[in-house]
Design a protein around this motif. Sequence first.
Motif, PDB file in Angstrom:
ATOM      1  N   VAL A 143       0.875  -1.227  -0.005  1.00 35.20           N
ATOM      2  CA  VAL A 143      -0.157  -0.124  -0.035  1.00 35.20           C
ATOM      3  C   VAL A 143       0.946   1.204  -0.130  1.00 35.20           C
ATOM      4  O   VAL A 143       1.789   1.344   0.787  1.00 35.20           O
ATOM      5  CB  VAL A 143      -0.898  -0.007   1.294  1.00 35.20           C
ATOM      6  CG1 VAL A 143      -1.704   1.229   1.258  1.00 35.20           C
ATOM      7  CG2 VAL A 143      -1.856  -1.332   1.290  1.00 35.20           C
ATOM      8  N   LYS A 144       0.777   2.050  -1.017  1.00 34.87           N
ATOM      9  CA  LYS A 144       1.546   3.110  -1.188  1.00 34.87           C
ATOM     10  C   LYS A 144       0.486   4.610  -1.254  1.00 34.87           C
ATOM     11  O   LYS A 144      -0.211   4.654  -1.957  1.00 34.87           O
ATOM     12  CB  LYS A 144       2.108   3.105  -2.331  1.00 34.87           C
ATOM     13  CG  LYS A 144       3.169   1.941  -2.504  1.00 34.87           C
ATOM     14  CD  LYS A 144       4.101   1.982  -3.782  1.00 34.87           C
ATOM     15  CE  LYS A 144       4.921   1.008  -3.693  1.00 34.87           C
ATOM     16  NZ  LYS A 144       6.089   1.099  -4.808  1.00 34.87           N
ATOM     17  N   ALA A 145       0.889   5.674  -0.387  1.00 37.84           N
ATOM     18  CA  ALA A 145       0.572   6.828  -0.554  1.00 37.84           C
ATOM     19  C   ALA A 145       0.964   7.496  -1.813  1.00 37.84           C
ATOM     20  O   ALA A 145       2.112   7.179  -2.168  1.00 37.84           O
ATOM     21  CB  ALA A 145       0.823   7.837   0.470  1.00 37.84           C
ATOM     22  N   ASP A 146      -0.028   7.848  -2.626  1.00 42.31           N
ATOM     23  CA  ASP A 146       0.283   8.261  -3.884  1.00 42.31           C
ATOM     24  C   ASP A 146       1.479   9.428  -4.041  1.00 42.31           C
ATOM     25  O   ASP A 146       2.122   9.522  -4.924  1.00 42.31           O
ATOM     26  CB  ASP A 146      -0.835   8.954  -4.696  1.00 42.31           C
ATOM     27  CG  ASP A 146      -0.626   9.199  -6.048  1.00 42.31           C
ATOM     28  OD1 ASP A 146      -0.569   8.121  -6.895  1.00 42.31           O
ATOM     29  OD2 ASP A 146      -0.588  10.475  -6.175  1.00 42.31           O
ATOM     30  N   GLY A 147       1.358  10.369  -3.109  1.00 41.85           N
ATOM     31  CA  GLY A 147       2.341  11.592  -3.397  1.00 41.85           C
ATOM     32  C   GLY A 147       3.444  11.399  -2.464  1.00 41.85           C
ATOM     33  O   GLY A 147       3.949  10.323  -1.971  1.00 41.85           O
ATOM     34  N   LEU A 148       4.342  12.529  -2.357  1.00 41.22           N
ATOM     35  CA  LEU A 148       5.573  12.544  -1.722  1.00 41.22           C
ATOM     36  C   LEU A 148       5.533  12.357  -0.065  1.00 41.22           C
ATOM     37  O   LEU A 148       4.850  13.135   0.622  1.00 41.22           O
ATOM     38  CB  LEU A 148       6.394  13.865  -1.906  1.00 41.22           C
ATOM     39  CG  LEU A 148       6.562  14.090  -3.294  1.00 41.22           C
ATOM     40  CD1 LEU A 148       7.223  15.492  -3.633  1.00 41.22           C
ATOM     41  CD2 LEU A 148       7.575  13.196  -3.994  1.00 41.22           C
ATOM     42  N   ALA A 162      -3.292  -6.347   7.528  1.00 38.38           N
ATOM     43  CA  ALA A 162      -2.177  -5.391   7.614  1.00 38.38           C
ATOM     44  C   ALA A 162      -2.491  -4.479   6.469  1.00 38.38           C
ATOM     45  O   ALA A 162      -2.282  -3.226   6.678  1.00 38.38           O
ATOM     46  CB  ALA A 162      -0.871  -6.050   7.384  1.00 38.38           C
ATOM     47  N   ALA A 163      -2.960  -4.638   5.096  1.00 34.73           N
ATOM     48  CA  ALA A 163      -3.085  -3.496   4.375  1.00 34.73           C
ATOM     49  C   ALA A 163      -4.183  -2.700   4.547  1.00 34.73           C
ATOM     50  O   ALA A 163      -4.269  -1.723   4.410  1.00 34.73           O
ATOM     51  CB  ALA A 163      -3.223  -4.261   2.868  1.00 34.73           C
ATOM     52  N   LEU A 164      -5.321  -3.483   5.434  1.00 39.67           N
ATOM     53  CA  LEU A 164      -6.640  -2.589   5.515  1.00 39.67           C
ATOM     54  C   LEU A 164      -6.260  -1.730   6.519  1.00 39.67           C
ATOM     55  O   LEU A 164      -6.619  -0.458   6.549  1.00 39.67           O
ATOM     56  CB  LEU A 164      -7.488  -3.481   6.210  1.00 39.67           C
ATOM     57  CG  LEU A 164      -8.201  -4.390   4.978  1.00 39.67           C
ATOM     58  CD1 LEU A 164      -9.438  -5.448   5.645  1.00 39.67           C
ATOM     59  CD2 LEU A 164      -8.960  -3.572   4.010  1.00 39.67           C
ATOM     60  N   ARG A 165      -5.170  -1.994   7.628  1.00 42.89           N
ATOM     61  CA  ARG A 165      -4.819  -0.931   8.574  1.00 42.89           C
ATOM     62  C   ARG A 165      -3.900  -0.003   7.791  1.00 42.89           C
ATOM     63  O   ARG A 165      -4.250   1.194   7.987  1.00 42.89           O
ATOM     64  CB  ARG A 165      -3.913  -1.850   9.630  1.00 42.89           C
ATOM     65  CG  ARG A 165      -4.697  -2.515  10.603  1.00 42.89           C
ATOM     66  CD  ARG A 165      -3.804  -2.708  11.871  1.00 42.89           C
ATOM     67  NE  ARG A 165      -2.596  -3.571  11.701  1.00 42.89           N
ATOM     68  CZ  ARG A 165      -2.905  -5.043  11.434  1.00 42.89           C
ATOM     69  NH1 ARG A 165      -3.843  -5.445  11.704  1.00 42.89           N
ATOM     70  NH2 ARG A 165      -1.564  -5.808  11.211  1.00 42.89           N
ATOM     71  N   ALA A 166      -3.139  -0.342   7.124  1.00 40.20           N
ATOM     72  CA  ALA A 166      -2.360   0.703   6.304  1.00 40.20           C
ATOM     73  C   ALA A 166      -3.016   1.731   5.522  1.00 40.20           C
ATOM     74  O   ALA A 166      -2.821   2.981   5.431  1.00 40.20           O
ATOM     75  CB  ALA A 166      -1.330   0.173   5.183  1.00 40.20           C
ATOM     76  N   LEU A 167      -4.264   1.183   4.882  1.00 42.70           N
ATOM     77  CA  LEU A 167      -5.132   2.040   4.044  1.00 42.70           C
ATOM     78  C   LEU A 167      -5.945   2.841   5.029  1.00 42.70           C
ATOM     79  O   LEU A 167      -6.114   4.170   4.775  1.00 42.70           O
ATOM     80  CB  LEU A 167      -6.316   1.255   3.419  1.00 42.70           C
ATOM     81  CG  LEU A 167      -5.801   0.312   2.337  1.00 42.70           C
ATOM     82  CD1 LEU A 167      -7.119  -0.345   1.791  1.00 42.70           C
ATOM     83  CD2 LEU A 167      -5.284   1.429   1.034  1.00 42.70           C
ATOM     84  N   ARG A 182      -4.744   9.749  -2.632  1.00 45.69           N
ATOM     85  CA  ARG A 182      -4.765   8.652  -3.363  1.00 45.69           C
ATOM     86  C   ARG A 182      -3.820   7.694  -2.732  1.00 45.69           C
ATOM     87  O   ARG A 182      -2.746   7.947  -2.248  1.00 45.69           O
ATOM     88  CB  ARG A 182      -4.323   8.979  -4.764  1.00 45.69           C
ATOM     89  CG  ARG A 182      -5.316  10.114  -5.640  1.00 45.69           C
ATOM     90  CD  ARG A 182      -4.846  10.223  -6.942  1.00 45.69           C
ATOM     91  NE  ARG A 182      -5.200   9.045  -7.866  1.00 45.69           N
ATOM     92  CZ  ARG A 182      -6.295   8.630  -8.138  1.00 45.69           C
ATOM     93  NH1 ARG A 182      -7.306   9.592  -8.060  1.00 45.69           N
ATOM     94  NH2 ARG A 182      -6.490   7.680  -8.849  1.00 45.69           N
ATOM     95  N   VAL A 183      -4.215   6.403  -3.173  1.00 41.44           N
ATOM     96  CA  VAL A 183      -3.410   5.337  -2.763  1.00 41.44           C
ATOM     97  C   VAL A 183      -3.130   4.594  -4.088  1.00 41.44           C
ATOM     98  O   VAL A 183      -4.019   4.394  -4.947  1.00 41.44           O
ATOM     99  CB  VAL A 183      -3.604   4.295  -1.606  1.00 41.44           C
ATOM    100  CG1 VAL A 183      -3.545   5.048  -0.393  1.00 41.44           C
ATOM    101  CG2 VAL A 183      -4.955   3.707  -1.862  1.00 41.44           C
ATOM    102  N   VAL A 184      -1.867   3.793  -3.994  1.00 40.29           N
ATOM    103  CA  VAL A 184      -1.507   2.933  -5.177  1.00 40.29           C
ATOM    104  C   VAL A 184      -1.386   1.325  -4.251  1.00 40.29           C
ATOM    105  O   VAL A 184      -0.668   1.352  -3.327  1.00 40.29           O
ATOM    106  CB  VAL A 184      -0.531   2.921  -5.812  1.00 40.29           C
ATOM    107  CG1 VAL A 184      -0.037   1.966  -6.728  1.00 40.29           C
ATOM    108  CG2 VAL A 184      -0.556   4.268  -6.846  1.00 40.29           C
ATOM    109  N   VAL A 185      -2.180   0.582  -4.810  1.00 41.53           N
ATOM    110  CA  VAL A 185      -2.017  -0.985  -4.308  1.00 41.53           C
ATOM    111  C   VAL A 185      -1.479  -1.746  -5.124  1.00 41.53           C
ATOM    112  O   VAL A 185      -1.863  -2.080  -6.104  1.00 41.53           O
ATOM    113  CB  VAL A 185      -3.391  -1.396  -3.822  1.00 41.53           C
ATOM    114  CG1 VAL A 185      -3.228  -3.026  -3.258  1.00 41.53           C
ATOM    115  CG2 VAL A 185      -4.376  -0.575  -2.791  1.00 41.53           C
TER     116      VAL A 185
END
Length: 427
Positions: A143-148, A162-167, A182-185
């Motif tokens: 799971v990645k935050a889209d921005g910097l 774990a991914a749900l928690r990260a979201l 935005r996120v990228v999965v």
Amino acid sequence: MRVLVVGSGGREHALAWKIARSPRVERVLAVPGSAAMEREAACFAGVGTDDAAALVALAAREAVDLVVVGPEGPLAAGVADRLRDAGLAVFGPGRAAAQLEASKSFAKEFMSRHRIPTAAHASFADLDAAKAHVRALDGPCVVKADGLAAGKGVAVCETPEAALRALEETMAARRFGAAGERVVVEERLEGEEASFYAITDGERVVTLAAAQDHKRALDGDRGENTGGMGAYAPAPVVGPAVEARILSEIVQPTLRGLAADGLPYRGVLFIGLMIDRSGVPRVIEYNVRFGDPETQALVRQMHADLVPLLDGAARGALDPSIDARAGDPAVCVVLASGGYPRAFETGKAIDGIDDAERDPEVVVFHAGTKRAPTGGFSTAGGRVLGVTARGASFAVARERAYAACARIRFEGLHLRRDIGARALARP
Ligand code: AMP
Ligand code: GLY
């Protein structure tokens, strides 16, 4: 020549140090620079790194020949465009190409469009849609935050829970602020990572020795992602066969893609790679600037003068015959504040830097320090110092770096003990 370095961290200290050693360079300037960088550069602490008008005025007043932009923030904000519009030679891409780093979804679409190998992905602005996707994947993912987010906006997740928690943390609690709108999965890639640097003027390219970063906070690649706890170069995971694939399957298609999309590029393209067991390289991410702390290791490793590369790229006249790979193995160990990458205290007095630098093969680059009232330095950031050594072999470079680290003290000091261990383990 007079060279202006924009930035104040460990990477910029390393760049200023290397630039100052060039026979072509008469003067190094830095904005804002740091107390430690005053050894190498005249620092202009009052000028903001995003303040293009002030940078242009300073460059004119000081007759600057070349501006080297260190961090991604000013590049994403379009500072390089404004400086080039004012007629300056600038190392660093404009705002449009900087989206390769500033937006992970932009980068993923670029890679799909130009068939550059990377992890499968989906991008979301809606938390519930992202959660539904993670549940449907029903396995490991990233799971990645889209921005910097200063290298910290990424969670590599073993399980959907774990991914749900990260979201939740990224999109609802906004741990990384607006970067998490935005996120990228992504698919989780397996293998060994490497950092690959291609200096380019948009057409010609010179590659540096491959480096390896250590992103996790704790030994054995455990703990959270950080900005980087140490680095070394050259990274043996990138042997000649792997490198040939990186060039033909990733670097060249990326440069062709930039040209095809009308994205001029004068600077360094930093490609974060995952190399699988059979030597297949895939892109984890693009960055549009040098790596931190890879740069600290690379400037210690590299025999070549960096300035003709920076200047050639900035002017659109890069000499592709320069050998920027030759050098001695180098290791950089980051000394961090206790608690980093989460909350940490600053203002702790640092002892032993001079002692550490008594070994002439060791340089201590400052990432987050300030001048202490007593005249020495005190801590002022999460990553504090990059203790960097070179040697005739990895083993020697590593021993030197850790011997130097042992001489430095501050309250809460945290370091990884296994920087470069992978390189030693290889035959
Ligand atoms: P990034 O900020 O995109 O470089 O991600 C930070 C770190 O997260 C990388 O250096 C990797 O260690 C890890 N990472 C990111 N994406 C992936 C992926 N698709 N598969 C496995 N690990 C990843
Ligand atoms: N060391 C990784 C980075 O600079 O993003």
